[in-house]
Design an enzyme around this catalytic site. Structure first.
Site, PDB file in Angstrom:
ATOM      1  N   PRO A   1      53.730  10.847  48.141  1.00 53.36           N
ATOM      2  CG  PRO A   1      52.908   9.420  46.498  1.00 53.36           C
ATOM      3  CD  PRO A   1      53.024   9.582  47.981  1.00 53.36           C
ATOM      4  N   GLY A   2      53.890  13.968  46.491  1.00 54.16           N
ATOM      5  CA  GLY A   2      53.344  15.321  46.503  1.00 54.16           C
ATOM      6  C   GLY A   2      53.673  16.142  47.728  1.00 54.16           C
TER       7      GLY A   2
ATOM      8  CG  HIS B   1      24.033   5.329  50.193  1.00 54.45           C
ATOM      9  ND1 HIS B   1      24.400   4.004  50.221  1.00 54.45           N
ATOM     10  CD2 HIS B   1      25.187   6.027  50.376  1.00 54.45           C
ATOM     11  CE1 HIS B   1      25.704   3.908  50.407  1.00 54.45           C
ATOM     12  NE2 HIS B   1      26.210   5.136  50.502  1.00 54.45           N
ATOM     13  CD  GLU B   2      25.666   9.851  49.693  1.00 52.06           C
ATOM     14  OE1 GLU B   2      26.326  10.192  50.710  1.00 52.06           O
ATOM     15  OE2 GLU B   2      26.088   9.023  48.872  1.00 52.06           O
TER      16      GLU B   2
HETATM   17  P1  ADP Z   1      57.160  14.726  45.658  1.00 56.57           P
HETATM   18  O1  ADP Z   1      58.466  14.743  44.938  1.00 56.57           O
HETATM   19  O2  ADP Z   1      57.292  14.586  47.129  1.00 56.57           O
HETATM   20  O3  ADP Z   1      56.182  13.747  45.090  1.00 56.57           O
HETATM   21  P2  ADP Z   1      56.984  17.313  44.513  1.00 56.57           P
HETATM   22  O4  ADP Z   1      58.189  17.947  45.048  1.00 56.57           O
HETATM   23  O5  ADP Z   1      57.072  16.791  43.127  1.00 56.57           O
HETATM   24  O6  ADP Z   1      56.497  16.142  45.453  1.00 56.57           O
HETATM   25  O7  ADP Z   1      55.784  18.324  44.660  1.00 56.57           O
HETATM   26  C1  ADP Z   1      54.864  18.541  43.625  1.00 56.57           C
HETATM   27  C2  ADP Z   1      54.419  19.983  43.622  1.00 56.57           C
HETATM   28  O8  ADP Z   1      53.656  20.275  44.783  1.00 56.57           O
HETATM   29  C3  ADP Z   1      55.545  20.964  43.649  1.00 56.57           C
HETATM   30  O9  ADP Z   1      56.014  21.220  42.365  1.00 56.57           O
HETATM   31  C4  ADP Z   1      54.909  22.176  44.279  1.00 56.57           C
HETATM   32  O10 ADP Z   1      54.193  22.908  43.334  1.00 56.57           O
HETATM   33  C5  ADP Z   1      53.934  21.573  45.248  1.00 56.57           C
HETATM   34  N1  ADP Z   1      54.477  21.487  46.610  1.00 56.57           N
HETATM   35  C6  ADP Z   1      54.648  20.369  47.332  1.00 56.57           C
HETATM   36  N2  ADP Z   1      55.154  20.641  48.541  1.00 56.57           N
HETATM   37  C7  ADP Z   1      55.328  21.965  48.580  1.00 56.57           C
HETATM   38  C8  ADP Z   1      55.842  22.876  49.565  1.00 56.57           C
HETATM   39  N3  ADP Z   1      56.251  22.458  50.766  1.00 56.57           N
HETATM   40  N4  ADP Z   1      55.865  24.183  49.259  1.00 56.57           N
HETATM   41  C9  ADP Z   1      55.446  24.625  48.063  1.00 56.57           C
HETATM   42  N5  ADP Z   1      54.962  23.831  47.096  1.00 56.57           N
HETATM   43  C10 ADP Z   1      54.893  22.520  47.341  1.00 56.57           C
HETATM   44 ZN    ZN Z   2      28.138   5.780  50.954  1.00 53.46          ZN
END
Ligand code: ADP
Ligand code: ZN
Ligand code: MG
Length: 600
Positions: free
Chosen positions: A208-209, A427-428
């Protein structure tokens, strides 16, 4: 993002609707109840029907008052002061009976009153209640299906996008592969003349993303064709057949708008393997089957390209991948150093970034981050800079944004006891000191006991460079570093806390993967025990699970022992760093290195 919000808004509305319905129902029930109770209270003042007949034949009744359409009547007995009510089974035959008596010489005054509206309301409501409920339910179901606002949905879908390839940073090879699709959408006849078959479907794999939606939009934008999109999860409906009919409608629309792009996000929601026969599965099958039918159905004149995205390719039904369907697959990777830098550049273009901000170093520090996360960091940085009333976005704002996105927001106001503070400090310090003596582990960047997000404190490491492989030694040492926190608690305070739960979770997952996925256990050997097919695990006897458990335990136990051993050896460092943390709450990279100046 905004689409999700819209969805939420829609769900919220439905909830309000539902709650309203329930309240109305409760009110109606209460109303009816009171009305019924009222009736019951009249008990002493009622006259049973049989007694009424007797009284009439004895000539004891003076007056009878009836209301049209009601079987409840009022009667006045000769020897009684009060009128009584009585319920009769049938008005007509009762009137006949009374008239008969009157004809026989009985003196009964029979009054027939018109129906009083007010008295009728409860019974009217009661008789209409089922209809009202049904109607409300129907309206609700239609709203849920989005059928009520069909027009709106489709208007939304057929918008052309302005996204171009230049808006997609990095991903040069992937864009190179997809440019063909753009060409085809622009000049389909050119390809047809050559006898070339162009893929109908392209599957985009990636976390994702990573920019799958973005690149799909860019294809539509480059080709200047409509972009029709729907998410796989939208197809999964409460009622059988609706998913399939939505697919049909989607493609009906696509045929009208051809040439165009149909984008199906989260295709795994409809296209997961047809394994079981449960209700939900069968529904999915219908939806999936419809999708396959549609994809097989469109002819060469219809220039429709179906793009689909998923982050779980292993879940997909094989039927989707056959020739003529999604026969082309493009993996969208998380960006490498160069890609991250380009993404940062694109997303900082419209932002006021200070001159001294070094995007290269941010790109270096963010290995493993997706495009969406990087965009998010720059946005957070802009918000932080605004809050700090800066002129421009400074380096610190971006660094703070990185921490906010990775560990969570700093919570300086959270009060915690001295005892908790000491525990967190040790801990840290435990994590930090242990990692310092592990050659494969990254340098410590910051240690802090200021709570952030859900964590009481944190130890941040310098980012990995982009790596393709991780060695067994590295993983073993990672386990030691992860358990360093718990080991310090045990060693110094001779008690342990819940603060290590996340470390333990991560460590256990790594150890399990080492044994079952990467074949790093000597006894079990290089075998994949996490097989995708459910029957694969059954290749082995039942006790294989025990063996896996034993191996995982050995890895964890060894790492925990090593962590404690390292801390025992460097107890002075542990104590000094913990003390420093208690005083200053935070130690940066430079100051941390100072502690180790004397040796090595
Ligand atoms: P996915 O569909 O793979 O989950 P998205 O296409 O929805 O990801 O990406 C979410 C946002 O992240 C985009 O709207 C953009 O702002 C940013 N983003 C992700 N990859 C890129 C990229 N290669 N270049 C520019 N922006 C990106
Ligand atoms: Zn820890
Ligand atoms: Mg997406």
């Amino acid at each position: 993002m905004s689409k999700k919000k819209e969805e939420k808004q829609k769900n919220k509305k439905l909830w309000i609707y539902l709650i309203g319905l329930v309240i109305v129902l409760i009110l109606l029930m209460g109303f009816t109840f009171i009305y019924m109770k009222d009736k019951n209270q009249e008990d002493e003042n009622t006259l049973a029907y049989t007694d009424l007949i007797k009284e009439i034949s004895y000539g004891n009744i003076e007056k009878i008052e009836m209301t049209v359409g009601s079987t409840t009547i009022k009667v006045k007995q000769k020897n009684e002061e009060k009128e009584k009510t009585s319920v009769i089974p049938n008005t007509e035959s009762f009137i006949e009976l009374v008239q008969e008596k009157v004809a026989q010489g009985n003196e009964i005054e029979l009054i027939q009153k018109p129906r009083s509206m007010l008295a009728q309301i409860p019974s009217i409501i009661i008789s209409f209640l089922p209809t009202i409920i049904m109607l409300a339910l129907f309206i609700m179901i239609f709203k849920m299906q989005g059928l009520g606002e069909k027009g709106k949905v489709y208007d939304d879908m057929q918008r052309k996008t302005k996204v171009k390839f230049e808006d997609v940073a990095g991903l040069d090879e992937e864009k190179g592969e997809l440019i063909e699709i753009v060409e085809f959408l622009k000049r389909p006849e050119k390809f047809a003349r050559m006898g070339a078959k162009i893929p109908k479907g392209v599957l985009l794999y990636g976390k994702p993303g990573t920019g799958k939606t973005l690149i799909a939009k860019a294809i539509a934008g480059e080709a200047d064709v409509p972009f029709i999109s729907m998410s796989g999860s939208e197809f999964i409906e409460m009622f059988a057949g609706l998913g399939a009919s939505r697919v049909r409608k989607l493609f009906e629309k696509a045929r009208k708008l051809s040439p165009c792009i149909v984008f199906i996000d989260e295709i795994d929601a409809i296209g997961s393997r047809r394994s079981s026969n449960s209700g939900a599965e069968t529904e999915n099958n219908q939806t999936l089957n419809q999708l396959l039918v549609e994809m097989d159905g469109f002819s060469s004149e219809e220039t429709i390209i179906v793009l689909a995205a998923t982050n779980r390719p292993e879940m997909l039904d094989k039927a989707l991948l056959r020739p003529g369907r999604f026969d082309r697959q493009v993996t969208i990777p998380t960006p490498d150093l160069k890609g991250r830098l380009e993404i940062l550049k694109i997303h900082s273009a419209q932002k006021r970034i200070a001159d001294n901000v070094n995007l290269e170093s941010i790109a270096e520090d963010t290995a493993g981050f997706t495009g969406a996360e990087l965009a998010n960091i720059l946005n957070e940085a802009a918000i932080i800079a605004t809050k700090n009333k800066n002129e421009d976005i400074e380096n610190e704002d971006i660094e703070e944004a990185v921490k906010k996105v990775t560990v969570g927001l700093e919570k300086r106001t959270r009060v915690y006891s001295d005892k908790d503070k000491k525990l967190t400090a040790y801990h840290e310090a435990g994590h930090a000191v242990v990692s310092r003596y592990l050659p494969t582990q990254n340098d410590v960047k910051e240690v802090s006991i200021i709570p952030r997000g859900v964590a009481g404190g944190y130890t941040m490491y310098k980012s990995d460079e982009d790596k393709y492989y991780i060695s067994k030694t590295e993983m073993q040492e990672k386990l030691i570093a992860l358990l360093g926190g718990r080991a310090a608690e045990k060693l110094v305070l001779d008690d342990i806390s819940t603060g290590a739960s996340n470390d333990i979770e991560v460590a256990t997952k790594i150890a399990r993967d080492m044994v079952t996925k990467y074949g790093m256990s000597d006894t079990l050997g290089p075998i994949d025990f996490q097989g995708k097919e459910p029957y694969e695990i059954q290749m082995f006897g039942e006790n294989i699970g025990d063996k896996i458990g034993q191996e995982v335990k050995i890895l964890i136990d060894t790492a925990y022992r090593d962590a404690q051993e390292l801390l025992r050896q460097h107890r002075d460092k542990l104590d000094r760093i913990a003390q420093e943390l208690l005083q200053k709450e935070k130690i940066n990279e430079q100051d941390f290195k100072e502690f180790f100046k004397d040796n090595i």
